[in-house]
Design an enzyme around this catalytic site. Structure first.
Site, PDB file in Angstrom:
ATOM      1  N   TYR A 180       0.846  -1.195   0.000  1.00  0.00           N
ATOM      2  CA  TYR A 180       0.000   0.000   0.000  1.00  0.00           C
ATOM      3  C   TYR A 180       0.886   1.252   0.000  1.00  0.00           C
ATOM      4  O   TYR A 180       2.098   1.146  -0.145  1.00  0.00           O
ATOM      5  CB  TYR A 180      -0.990  -0.070   1.171  1.00  0.00           C
ATOM      6  CG  TYR A 180      -1.917  -1.272   1.023  1.00  0.00           C
ATOM      7  CD1 TYR A 180      -2.899  -1.291   0.039  1.00  0.00           C
ATOM      8  CD2 TYR A 180      -1.754  -2.411   1.811  1.00  0.00           C
ATOM      9  CE1 TYR A 180      -3.718  -2.398  -0.142  1.00  0.00           C
ATOM     10  CE2 TYR A 180      -2.576  -3.524   1.643  1.00  0.00           C
ATOM     11  CZ  TYR A 180      -3.556  -3.516   0.661  1.00  0.00           C
ATOM     12  OH  TYR A 180      -4.358  -4.616   0.479  1.00  0.00           O
ATOM     13  N   GLY A 320      -3.468 -14.408  12.437  1.00  0.00           N
ATOM     14  CA  GLY A 320      -4.565 -13.958  11.598  1.00  0.00           C
ATOM     15  C   GLY A 320      -5.630 -15.026  11.486  1.00  0.00           C
ATOM     16  O   GLY A 320      -6.601 -15.084  12.236  1.00  0.00           O
TER      17      GLY A 320
END
Ligand SMILES: Cc1cc2nc3c(=O)[nH]c(=O)nc-3n(C[C@H](O)[C@H](O)[C@H](O)COP(=O)(O)O)c2cc1C
Length: 367
Positions: A180, A320
């Protein structure tokens, strides 16, 4: 020797164990305004534990920062109540919660950015995707950020950090990973600028520095973390010398005395499958440069997590996928209880099913 369940001080906070909830975008905000939904507060509340740390999914700092329909953001007042509910749900169980702040940069589409071209350090052809109402689609052509636009984007980070604070969070994590915008500035495959933000690594980290300084101006360094992915390939990112680049990044961040450095290990390259056989080298080579707590993430199970902490390559481990289906993951790991398998089909989008309806181990025994 430290282990997964020894207490640790992370920045301003005394944590009672080292099992961290990794940030996970689950695409369950209420549309069209990205309002945090009740099921999100339920999800984070269920995964909270006394003295445990959760990092909330990537939260876009502005409309141009958005990448995925349904993903979280925090740039308008209509979102305040929903985020307060998330923070309250975690605090009600004695947990700590940081908000991950993200700008998607070139990984976006005009449908997500309010009709403007996605922003990037430089215009470089790349194969990335965004998620719109038509599903995953190729990213729209991006444009290079003008030099004079940069302070405005840094200000967006500052304002979002302030919003997180006002909503009752305990800190913020800068998303410097996974291709990103911050990562696009750091790595030389995506940053071809010739001004003060491009070229040598000292320049390529300038954007990161300014974003970190903006977050620190709101929170103080001991409530700010940064996530990086030195070996990530998501978002078509590349660097000619990742070890040199990210060692430098670690050194720079060490200088700010931030709360933690969060490292996605090379066992996970961005496609979320385990690349067996990759040792957790990122923590090993970053360790000499970053003296504070390191959170490692990527493909860990109980034994792998214990091993990296005992070896001293990391101080905490973020989980996660296992956390998606095991709301009481720290408890299960501590007592070596079986884990409920995760349901990939429910990762991105959907309702409560296979999101906020997983029982704890004890609840499952009773049922
Ligand atoms: C559904 C899903 C969403 C994710 N969203 C984010 C995110 O918003 N921000 C981020 O930094 N990483 C994100 N990741 C990466 C995870 O934080 C984590 O690094 C990765 O899942 C590897 O850890 P695991 O093997 O324990 O699942 C996501 C992963 C998954 C599976």
């Amino acid at each position: 020797m430290s282990n997964l369940f020894s207490p640790i001080k992370v920045g301003a906070y005394d944590l009672s164990h080292r099992v961290v909830l990794a940030p996970m975008t689950r695409l369950r905000t209420n549309q069209p305004d990205d309002i945090p939904s009740k099921m999100m507060a339920d999800f984070y509340g269920q995964r909270a534990s006394r003295g445990g740390l959760e990092i909330v999914e990537g939260v876009s700092i502005s409309i141009t920062a958005r990448s995925y329909l349904g993903a979280a953001s925090f740039f308008h007042d209509g979102q305040v109540a929903g985020w307060k509910a998330v923070a309250n749900a975690v605090h009600a169980k004695g947990g700590r919660v940081f908000m991950q702040l993200i700008h998607g940069g070139r990984q976006s589409h005009v449908e997500m950015t309010g009709g403007v071209a996605p922003l990037a350090p430089s215009v470089v052809p790349f194969e990335g995707v965004a998620l719109t109402k038509n599903g995953f689609v190729p990213a729209s052509p991006h444009r290079a950020i003008e030099l004079e636009e940069i302070p405005g984007i840094i200000e967006e980070f500052r304002v979002a950090a302030q919003r997180a604070k006002d909503a009752g969070f305990d800190g913020v994590e800068l998303h410097g990973a996974n291709g990103y915008l911050v990562d696009q500035f750091i790595q030389d495959g995506s940053n071809k600028r010739t001004d003060a933000y491009g070229g040598p690594i000292e320049n390529r980290v300038r954007f990161l520095r300014e974003a970190v300084e903006a977050l620190i101006s709101v929170w103080g360094a001991d409530r700010v973390g940064v996530r990086i992915s030195p070996s990530g390939e998501w978002g078509d990112l590349s660097d000619s010398n990742p070890e040199a680049t990210f060692s430098y990044v670690a050194k720079v961040l060490d200088g700010y005395k931030i709360a933690y450095l969060h490292v996605i290990e090379p066992r996970i390259k961005g496609d979320d499958t385990l690349h067996a056989g990759h040792p957790p080298v990122a923590s090993s080579y970053l360790r000499p440069y970053f003296k504070g707590p390191i959170i490692a993430a990527g493909g860990f199970d109980r034994d792998g997590a214990q091993a990296i902490i005992e070896k001293g390559d990391a101080d905490l481990v973020a989980f996660g996928r296992h956390f998606t289906s095991n709301p009481d993951l720290p408890y299960r790991l501590q007592h070596n209880l079986p884990l409920t398998p995760y349901v990939r089909a429910a990762f991105w989008g959907g309702d409560e099913k296979n999101y906020s309806d997983f029982p704890t181990y004890e609840e499952a025994q009773v049922a």
